[in-house]
Scaffold this motif. Structure first.
Motif, PDB file in Angstrom:
ATOM      1  N   ILE A  61       0.847  -1.194   0.000  1.00 18.21           N
ATOM      2  CA  ILE A  61       0.000   0.000   0.000  1.00 18.21           C
ATOM      3  C   ILE A  61       0.884   1.246   0.000  1.00 18.21           C
ATOM      4  CG2 ILE A  61      -1.706   1.316   1.317  1.00 18.21           C
ATOM      5  CD1 ILE A  61      -2.790  -1.383   2.323  1.00 18.21           C
ATOM      6  N   ARG A  62       1.923   1.231   0.819  1.00 15.24           N
ATOM      7  CA  ARG A  62       2.845   2.371   0.877  1.00 15.24           C
ATOM      8  C   ARG A  62       3.493   2.599  -0.489  1.00 15.24           C
ATOM      9  NH1 ARG A  62       5.470   1.198   5.274  1.00 15.24           N
ATOM     10  NH2 ARG A  62       6.881  -0.273   4.267  1.00 15.24           N
ATOM     11  N   ARG A  63       3.931   1.506  -1.132  1.00 19.75           N
ATOM     12  CA  ARG A  63       4.579   1.628  -2.449  1.00 19.75           C
ATOM     13  C   ARG A  63       3.596   2.180  -3.482  1.00 19.75           C
ATOM     14  NH1 ARG A  63       8.621   1.670  -5.646  1.00 19.75           N
ATOM     15  NH2 ARG A  63       8.866   0.236  -7.371  1.00 19.75           N
ATOM     16  N   ALA A  64       2.372   1.674  -3.479  1.00 19.81           N
ATOM     17  CA  ALA A  64       1.354   2.164  -4.429  1.00 19.81           C
ATOM     18  C   ALA A  64       1.088   3.645  -4.190  1.00 19.81           C
ATOM     19  CB  ALA A  64       0.061   1.351  -4.286  1.00 19.81           C
ATOM     20  N   PHE A  65       0.962   4.031  -2.925  1.00 21.98           N
ATOM     21  CA  PHE A  65       0.696   5.428  -2.580  1.00 21.98           C
ATOM     22  C   PHE A  65       1.837   6.335  -3.046  1.00 21.98           C
ATOM     23  CE2 PHE A  65       0.798   8.946   0.552  1.00 21.98           C
ATOM     24  CZ  PHE A  65      -0.449   9.496   0.295  1.00 21.98           C
ATOM     25  N   LEU A  66       3.074   5.914  -2.789  1.00 21.13           N
ATOM     26  CA  LEU A  66       4.227   6.732  -3.185  1.00 21.13           C
ATOM     27  C   LEU A  66       4.360   6.817  -4.709  1.00 21.13           C
ATOM     28  CD1 LEU A  66       6.842   5.635  -0.506  1.00 21.13           C
ATOM     29  CD2 LEU A  66       5.633   7.816  -0.664  1.00 21.13           C
ATOM     30  N   LEU A  67       4.116   5.709  -5.394  1.00 23.38           N
ATOM     31  CA  LEU A  67       4.164   5.746  -6.859  1.00 23.38           C
ATOM     32  C   LEU A  67       3.108   6.691  -7.417  1.00 23.38           C
ATOM     33  CD1 LEU A  67       4.758   1.957  -7.693  1.00 23.38           C
ATOM     34  CD2 LEU A  67       6.391   3.841  -7.981  1.00 23.38           C
ATOM     35  N   SER A  68       1.954   6.708  -6.774  1.00 21.58           N
ATOM     36  CA  SER A  68       0.881   7.589  -7.231  1.00 21.58           C
ATOM     37  C   SER A  68       1.183   9.046  -6.918  1.00 21.58           C
ATOM     38  CB  SER A  68      -0.432   7.170  -6.568  1.00 21.58           C
ATOM     39  OG  SER A  68      -1.429   8.126  -6.795  1.00 21.58           O
ATOM     40  N   GLN A  69       1.549   9.322  -5.670  1.00 20.91           N
ATOM     41  CA  GLN A  69       1.688  10.704  -5.222  1.00 20.91           C
ATOM     42  C   GLN A  69       3.018  11.342  -5.610  1.00 20.91           C
ATOM     43  OE1 GLN A  69      -1.016  12.329  -3.816  1.00 20.91           O
ATOM     44  NE2 GLN A  69      -1.873  10.424  -4.603  1.00 20.91           N
ATOM     45  N   LEU A  70       4.100  10.595  -5.557  1.00 12.88           N
ATOM     46  CA  LEU A  70       5.409  11.184  -5.861  1.00 12.88           C
ATOM     47  C   LEU A  70       5.805  11.040  -7.322  1.00 12.88           C
ATOM     48  CD1 LEU A  70       7.491  10.145  -2.720  1.00 12.88           C
ATOM     49  CD2 LEU A  70       6.270  12.282  -3.156  1.00 12.88           C
ATOM     50  N   ASP A  71       5.534   9.873  -7.890  1.00 11.93           N
ATOM     51  CA  ASP A  71       5.938   9.633  -9.279  1.00 11.93           C
ATOM     52  C   ASP A  71       4.846   9.965 -10.277  1.00 11.93           C
ATOM     53  OD1 ASP A  71       8.383   8.802  -8.341  1.00 11.93           O
ATOM     54  OD2 ASP A  71       7.890   6.669  -8.402  1.00 11.93           O
TER      55      ASP A  71
END
Length: 176
Positions: free
Chosen positions: A128-138
């Motif tokens: 979930i953290r990885r998905a969130f970071l990929l969405s919000q940061l990348d």
């Protein structure tokens, strides 16, 4: 580079005398710079002289122009590849923001904010953290995130919803 034997020097000298003008003329329109063409032409002959078994190779050459053009073509490819890499590197450097001096107070605020974000994200599961970071940061789309994580787009949607829910709860708890 060791000094070539006299027979090799004579072979290269003969090829140079017979073909250096042709080679420079062949290179000039391909590189659009007479100085670069001259440099590459000299590099061709350095390559010829420094090749392992240079004398045997030159003895086996039936078409000196084809041989020289092949070496020149490889040198051009190397040159243009290095130039493209250098331009990309310089562009990336030019796009970097200038370094800004920040005060100790601003540095402390940034560090505290990063610690809070880290604590907030630590409460999420790794996927979930990885998905969130990929969405919000990348800025990746849910479809691309799904491909990256090996899950469906619907699952990514659920991950992001859970992450937002978690962030909202964390923020509300921090305010109290």
């Amino acid at each position: 580079m060791s000094t070539p034997d006299p027979a090799l020097r004579e072979q290269v000298s003969r090829i140079y005398q017979d073909h250096h003008r042709w080679l420079q003329g062949w290179l000039r329109p391909r590189v659009a710079c007479r100085h670069l063409a001259a440099d590459l032409m000299q590099d061709v002959f350095v390559r010829v002289l420094s090749a392992p078994d240079a004398s045997d190779r030159l003895g086996a050459v039936r078409e000196p122009r084809g041989y020289l053009a092949t070496i020149a073509r490889r040198l051009m490819i190397d040159y243009f590849r290095r130039a493209r890499l250098e331009r990309a590197w310089l562009q990336a450097l030019a796009e970097q923001p200038e370094a800004v001096e920040i005060s100790e107070q601003e540095r402390l605020i940034l560090l505290q904010t990063l610690c809070e974000l880290d604590a907030m994200l630590a409460g999420l599961g790794p996927r979930i953290r990885r998905a969130f970071l990929l969405s919000q940061l990348d800025g990746m789309t849910y479809r691309l995130i799904g491909e990256e994580l090996g899950v469906s787009e619907v699952t990514v949607t659920r991950y992001i919803a859970k992450a937002f829910h978690h962030c909202t709860l964390y923020s509300l708890q921090a305010d109290t």
